[in-house]
Design a protein around this motif. Structure first.
Motif, PDB file in Angstrom:
ATOM      1  N   TYR A 274       2.817  12.991  -0.609  1.00 57.26           N
ATOM      2  CA  TYR A 274       1.614  13.564  -1.210  1.00 57.26           C
ATOM      3  C   TYR A 274       1.014  14.691  -0.380  1.00 57.26           C
ATOM      4  CZ  TYR A 274       1.925   9.615  -4.369  1.00 57.26           C
ATOM      5  OH  TYR A 274       2.360   8.705  -5.299  1.00 57.26           O
ATOM      6  N   SER A 275       1.612  14.990   0.763  1.00 50.21           N
ATOM      7  CA  SER A 275       1.140  16.139   1.542  1.00 50.21           C
ATOM      8  C   SER A 275       1.589  17.459   0.929  1.00 50.21           C
ATOM      9  CB  SER A 275       1.636  16.044   2.987  1.00 50.21           C
ATOM     10  OG  SER A 275       3.061  16.106   3.025  1.00 50.21           O
ATOM     11  N   ASN A 276       2.499  17.403  -0.024  1.00 49.65           N
ATOM     12  CA  ASN A 276       2.959  18.612  -0.718  1.00 49.65           C
ATOM     13  C   ASN A 276       1.785  19.297  -1.412  1.00 49.65           C
ATOM     14  OD1 ASN A 276       4.094  20.378  -2.796  1.00 49.65           O
ATOM     15  ND2 ASN A 276       6.064  19.430  -2.287  1.00 49.65           N
ATOM     16  N   ILE A 277       1.651  20.587  -1.232  1.00 50.45           N
ATOM     17  CA  ILE A 277       0.527  21.351  -1.770  1.00 50.45           C
ATOM     18  C   ILE A 277       0.444  21.265  -3.290  1.00 50.45           C
ATOM     19  CG2 ILE A 277       1.821  23.501  -1.949  1.00 50.45           C
ATOM     20  CD1 ILE A 277      -1.888  23.095  -0.946  1.00 50.45           C
ATOM     21  N   ALA A 278       1.527  20.891  -3.947  1.00 47.37           N
ATOM     22  CA  ALA A 278       1.519  20.743  -5.408  1.00 47.37           C
ATOM     23  C   ALA A 278       0.531  19.667  -5.853  1.00 47.37           C
ATOM     24  CB  ALA A 278       2.917  20.410  -5.910  1.00 47.37           C
ATOM     25  N   ASN A 279       0.122  18.806  -4.931  1.00 50.51           N
ATOM     26  CA  ASN A 279      -0.791  17.716  -5.278  1.00 50.51           C
ATOM     27  C   ASN A 279      -2.262  18.066  -5.124  1.00 50.51           C
ATOM     28  OD1 ASN A 279       1.131  15.414  -5.758  1.00 50.51           O
ATOM     29  ND2 ASN A 279       1.754  15.972  -3.684  1.00 50.51           N
ATOM     30  N   ILE A 280      -2.573  19.266  -4.656  1.00 55.33           N
ATOM     31  CA  ILE A 280      -3.959  19.569  -4.289  1.00 55.33           C
ATOM     32  C   ILE A 280      -4.882  19.720  -5.490  1.00 55.33           C
ATOM     33  CG2 ILE A 280      -3.859  22.104  -4.210  1.00 55.33           C
ATOM     34  CD1 ILE A 280      -5.519  19.710  -1.641  1.00 55.33           C
ATOM     35  N   TYR A 281      -4.339  19.903  -6.696  1.00 54.19           N
ATOM     36  CA  TYR A 281      -5.188  19.962  -7.891  1.00 54.19           C
ATOM     37  C   TYR A 281      -4.863  18.850  -8.888  1.00 54.19           C
ATOM     38  CZ  TYR A 281      -6.901  24.430  -6.221  1.00 54.19           C
ATOM     39  OH  TYR A 281      -7.493  25.418  -5.468  1.00 54.19           O
ATOM     40  N   ASN A 282      -4.126  17.840  -8.423  1.00 52.70           N
ATOM     41  CA  ASN A 282      -3.876  16.719  -9.328  1.00 52.70           C
ATOM     42  C   ASN A 282      -4.616  15.477  -8.825  1.00 52.70           C
ATOM     43  OD1 ASN A 282      -2.318  15.378  -7.382  1.00 52.70           O
ATOM     44  ND2 ASN A 282      -0.370  16.093  -8.212  1.00 52.70           N
ATOM     45  N   ALA A 283      -4.266  14.321  -9.351  1.00 52.26           N
ATOM     46  CA  ALA A 283      -5.019  13.103  -9.057  1.00 52.26           C
ATOM     47  C   ALA A 283      -4.918  12.664  -7.598  1.00 52.26           C
ATOM     48  CB  ALA A 283      -4.544  11.971  -9.974  1.00 52.26           C
ATOM     49  N   GLN A 284      -4.017  13.251  -6.833  1.00 52.78           N
ATOM     50  CA  GLN A 284      -3.863  12.888  -5.423  1.00 52.78           C
ATOM     51  C   GLN A 284      -4.460  13.944  -4.488  1.00 52.78           C
ATOM     52  OE1 GLN A 284      -2.881   9.951  -4.773  1.00 52.78           O
ATOM     53  NE2 GLN A 284      -2.086   9.417  -6.800  1.00 52.78           N
ATOM     54  N   TRP A 285      -5.402  14.759  -4.997  1.00 50.02           N
ATOM     55  CA  TRP A 285      -5.941  15.842  -4.160  1.00 50.02           C
ATOM     56  C   TRP A 285      -6.564  15.315  -2.864  1.00 50.02           C
ATOM     57  CZ3 TRP A 285     -10.721  16.170  -2.159  1.00 50.02           C
ATOM     58  CH2 TRP A 285     -11.751  15.451  -2.765  1.00 50.02           C
ATOM     59  N   LEU A 286      -7.258  14.190  -2.928  1.00 49.71           N
ATOM     60  CA  LEU A 286      -7.948  13.660  -1.752  1.00 49.71           C
ATOM     61  C   LEU A 286      -6.950  13.262  -0.666  1.00 49.71           C
ATOM     62  CD1 LEU A 286     -10.520  12.700  -0.327  1.00 49.71           C
ATOM     63  CD2 LEU A 286     -10.375  10.576  -1.645  1.00 49.71           C
ATOM     64  N   LEU A 287      -5.905  12.558  -1.052  1.00 48.02           N
ATOM     65  CA  LEU A 287      -4.872  12.158  -0.096  1.00 48.02           C
ATOM     66  C   LEU A 287      -4.144  13.385   0.427  1.00 48.02           C
ATOM     67  CD1 LEU A 287      -3.236   9.986   1.344  1.00 48.02           C
ATOM     68  CD2 LEU A 287      -1.873   9.714  -0.740  1.00 48.02           C
TER      69      LEU A 287
ATOM     70  N   ILE B  52       0.840  -1.201   0.000  1.00 44.01           N
ATOM     71  CA  ILE B  52       0.000   0.000   0.000  1.00 44.01           C
ATOM     72  C   ILE B  52       0.875   1.251   0.000  1.00 44.01           C
ATOM     73  CG2 ILE B  52      -1.654   1.324   1.401  1.00 44.01           C
ATOM     74  CD1 ILE B  52      -2.757  -1.433   2.334  1.00 44.01           C
ATOM     75  N   ASN B  53       2.026   1.173   0.619  1.00 41.38           N
ATOM     76  CA  ASN B  53       2.965   2.303   0.660  1.00 41.38           C
ATOM     77  C   ASN B  53       3.392   2.751  -0.726  1.00 41.38           C
ATOM     78  OD1 ASN B  53       4.635   4.172   2.093  1.00 41.38           O
ATOM     79  ND2 ASN B  53       6.405   2.836   1.716  1.00 41.38           N
ATOM     80  N   GLU B  54       3.251   1.882  -1.731  1.00 43.99           N
ATOM     81  CA  GLU B  54       3.662   2.211  -3.100  1.00 43.99           C
ATOM     82  C   GLU B  54       2.487   2.557  -4.009  1.00 43.99           C
ATOM     83  OE1 GLU B  54       6.835   2.472  -3.743  1.00 43.99           O
ATOM     84  OE2 GLU B  54       7.321   1.779  -1.714  1.00 43.99           O
ATOM     85  N   THR B  55       1.271   2.584  -3.472  1.00 45.43           N
ATOM     86  CA  THR B  55       0.092   2.801  -4.304  1.00 45.43           C
ATOM     87  C   THR B  55      -0.028   4.253  -4.759  1.00 45.43           C
ATOM     88  OG1 THR B  55      -2.293   2.437  -4.467  1.00 45.43           O
ATOM     89  CG2 THR B  55      -1.478   3.354  -2.394  1.00 45.43           C
ATOM     90  N   ASP B  56      -0.700   4.448  -5.886  1.00 42.46           N
ATOM     91  CA  ASP B  56      -1.032   5.806  -6.322  1.00 42.46           C
ATOM     92  C   ASP B  56      -2.537   6.021  -6.251  1.00 42.46           C
ATOM     93  OD1 ASP B  56      -1.893   4.232  -8.388  1.00 42.46           O
ATOM     94  OD2 ASP B  56      -0.816   5.301  -9.971  1.00 42.46           O
ATOM     95  N   ASP B  57      -3.250   5.153  -5.536  1.00 35.91           N
ATOM     96  CA  ASP B  57      -4.690   5.277  -5.358  1.00 35.91           C
ATOM     97  C   ASP B  57      -4.964   5.902  -3.987  1.00 35.91           C
ATOM     98  OD1 ASP B  57      -7.428   4.303  -4.363  1.00 35.91           O
ATOM     99  OD2 ASP B  57      -7.502   3.714  -6.480  1.00 35.91           O
TER     100      ASP B  57
END
Length: 521
Positions: free
Chosen positions: A449-462, A417-422
């Motif tokens: 994925y806590s980096n703010i750069a992810n907030i509008y990409n596919a990892q926004w939820l995480l 799970i540590n390697e998942t992108d879901d």
């Protein structure tokens, strides 16, 4: 009764197939019970985003990708839908064939189809009453193939909409805004609308409603029904069926849509109204005179299921069969055998895990003894097998059952799970760690994925949940520089709650089960 924004945000946003921890209740409340100018926050850049994708298993191992749009851009679409509900509803209701016209609901979803899947067989029986042949077909990859510009096309007509666009008269209209906001939740892509949101169902009805209208105009006496994108027409001859089929494909071509050749057929009547296995399972009678009689019936029931499954592997039989048992109460002495049967179903058809979960939840509340050692082997085995393949829904539901039964997630499953992108799978794993059912240190890679750069990409939820709930105990919140997400986090909005309590399932004789049960239990 009018469509309310709070209902759309709370009940029509996330796909119903997600495990219970994922919900949007606080989101809907925070964005509607306020005097703050939310739309002002939502209208800031960027104007589009990448949705979170979650891979869903269907019957027979078939799969589809559910979408969880970014809340900022879904809010804009939902707000536009509510404000223009009376404008768009006539176009969504224009079809004479559709059983899935949108109606307002007080149930689990804000917008529901006019008729349920349970009522389809009745409609089919009436449709076939005077026919000699039926034409059955559906649209290939319907939601992923819808062209967003089809929305104004369906409302104005394609030629008129294109002319208005060329003269710059379409821009800013409510019709064009549906196109713009639909692209906004899908990375500004013009092809495809998200699978899972009720807004997509409404848009689908607008598009197919216009096609149905043109079909009815061409064949004035044509009788038929449509359930989402599945068609059935009643006809007098094979030639009539072929004419309808040809013209329907012609109309779909205008919208860059195509019929599915694998599901297109012309049948001579009489023919089955529904799969034979459905009626056999629905009418199967369990005796309640004593535990031995029930055990014999339980064995016969699953023998019937497993034998029928060999000939119908792609029809969701196990999901239906297990859900059908919501109308029965298994004797305590028969539970170990029934539990073993459920385990075997889980191993061989993980698509039925939501229905198995309901069974386990009920019997655990009834103080039946759970074989946690075996369930650990089954559930961790599913997670370990499915996560590397990107087969996410089975892993997510398996983890919810681990939580339900208070069983630990194995270290080898956690490391995968540590390697998942879901994001859904990742949050379920971290959620188990936060309630002591695995180690948080196993998921160190997900902290990126806590980096703010992810907030509008596919990892926004995480990204949002890691920051909002400080799931890695870093005490760093990266959301404060974004006005929309800063508003959400300061108003305690969360999309994930591992501590959620699901209402205890009930047992009631005579429960009617839909052909393909989905969603929470």
């Amino acid at each position: 009764m009018s469509l309310q924004l709070i209902d759309v945000l709370q009940k029509s946003y996330f796909p119903i197939e997600l495990p219970p921890p994922f919900n949007t209740k606080s989101f809907g409340s925070a964005l509607t019970i306020t005097t703050t100018n939310i739309l002002g926050f939502a209208n800031t850049r960027p104007h589009y985003s990448i949705p979170t994708s979650h891979n869903l298993v269907r019957a027979g191992g078939l799969r589809r990708n559910l979408s969880i749009p970014n809340p900022k851009h879904f809010y804009k679409l939902a707000n536009h839908l509510v404000n223009n509900w009376n404008n768009i509803l006539p176009y969504a209701n224009v079809s004479k064939y559709s059983l899935t016209k949108p109606v307002l609901s007080t149930g689990d979803r804000a917008i529901s189809p006019e008729f349920s899947l349970n009522e389809r067989s009745k409609k089919v029986a009436h449709l076939r009453s005077t026919a000699k042949y039926i034409l059955q077909t559906d649209i290939s990859r319907f939601f992923p193939s819808i062209y967003s510009h089809c929305i104004p096309w369906a409302i104005y007509g394609k030629a008129t909409a294109k002319a208005l666009h060329a003269s710059n008269q379409l821009k800013g209209t409510w019709q064009d805004s549906f196109d713009v906001y639909s692209r906004g939740i899908n990375n500004n892509q013009t092809v495809g609308i998200p699978i899972g949101t009720d807004t997509s169902r409404v848009i689908a009805e607008v598009v197919l409603g216009n096609i149905d209208k043109q079909l009815a105009k061409k064949f004035k006496k044509l009788k038929g029904i449509r359930f989402i994108d599945d068609y059935e027409f009643a006809l007098e001859s094979i030639a009539d069926a072929e004419n309808v089929l040809s013209y329907l494909q012609y109309l779909l071509n205008e919208y860059d849509l195509a019929l599915n050749p694998n599901k297109t057929r012309i049948l001579k009547l009489p023919d089955l109204l529904e799969p034979l296995w459905t009626s056999k399972l629905r009418t199967f009678s369990f005796r309640h005179t004593n535990e031995i009689a029930q055990m014999n019936d339980l064995t016969s029931y699953f023998d019937l299921v497993f034998n029928s499954l060999k000939n119908n592997p792609d029809e969701g039989m196990l999901k239906y069969a297990i859900a059908r048992l919501r109308s029965e109460c298994i004797n305590r002495n028969n539970w170990p055998t029934y539990e073993s049967l459920l385990m075997n179903c889980a191993v061989n058809e993980p698509a039925c895990l939501p229905q198995i979960c309901e069974q386990l939840d009920f019997y655990q509340h009834e103080s039946y003894k759970m074989n946690k050692q075996k369930w650990s082997e089954v559930l961790n085995g599913i997670i370990y097998e499915k996560v590397p393949l990107g087969q996410s829904s089975e892993a997510a539901w398996a983890m919810w059952i681990l939580k339900l039964l208070t069983i630990r997630l194995s270290s080898k499953s956690a490391k995968l799970i540590n390697e998942t992108d879901d994001s859904v799978v990742a949050l379920m794993g971290i959620g188990l760690a936060n309630i002591g059912l695995t180690k948080l240190s196993y998921f160190s890679n997900l902290q990126q994925y806590s980096n703010i750069a992810n907030i509008y990409n596919a990892q926004w939820l995480l990204c949002y949940e890691l920051n909002h709930k400080n799931l890695f105990n870093t005490n760093i919140n990266n959301l404060s520089n974004d006005s929309f997400f800063n508003y959400l986090t300061t108003n305690s909005v969360s999309f994930f709650d591992m501590s959620i309590i699901v209402p205890t399932p009930i047992r009631r004789r005579g429960i009617i089960v839909s052909q393909l049960p989905t969603g929470i239990y």
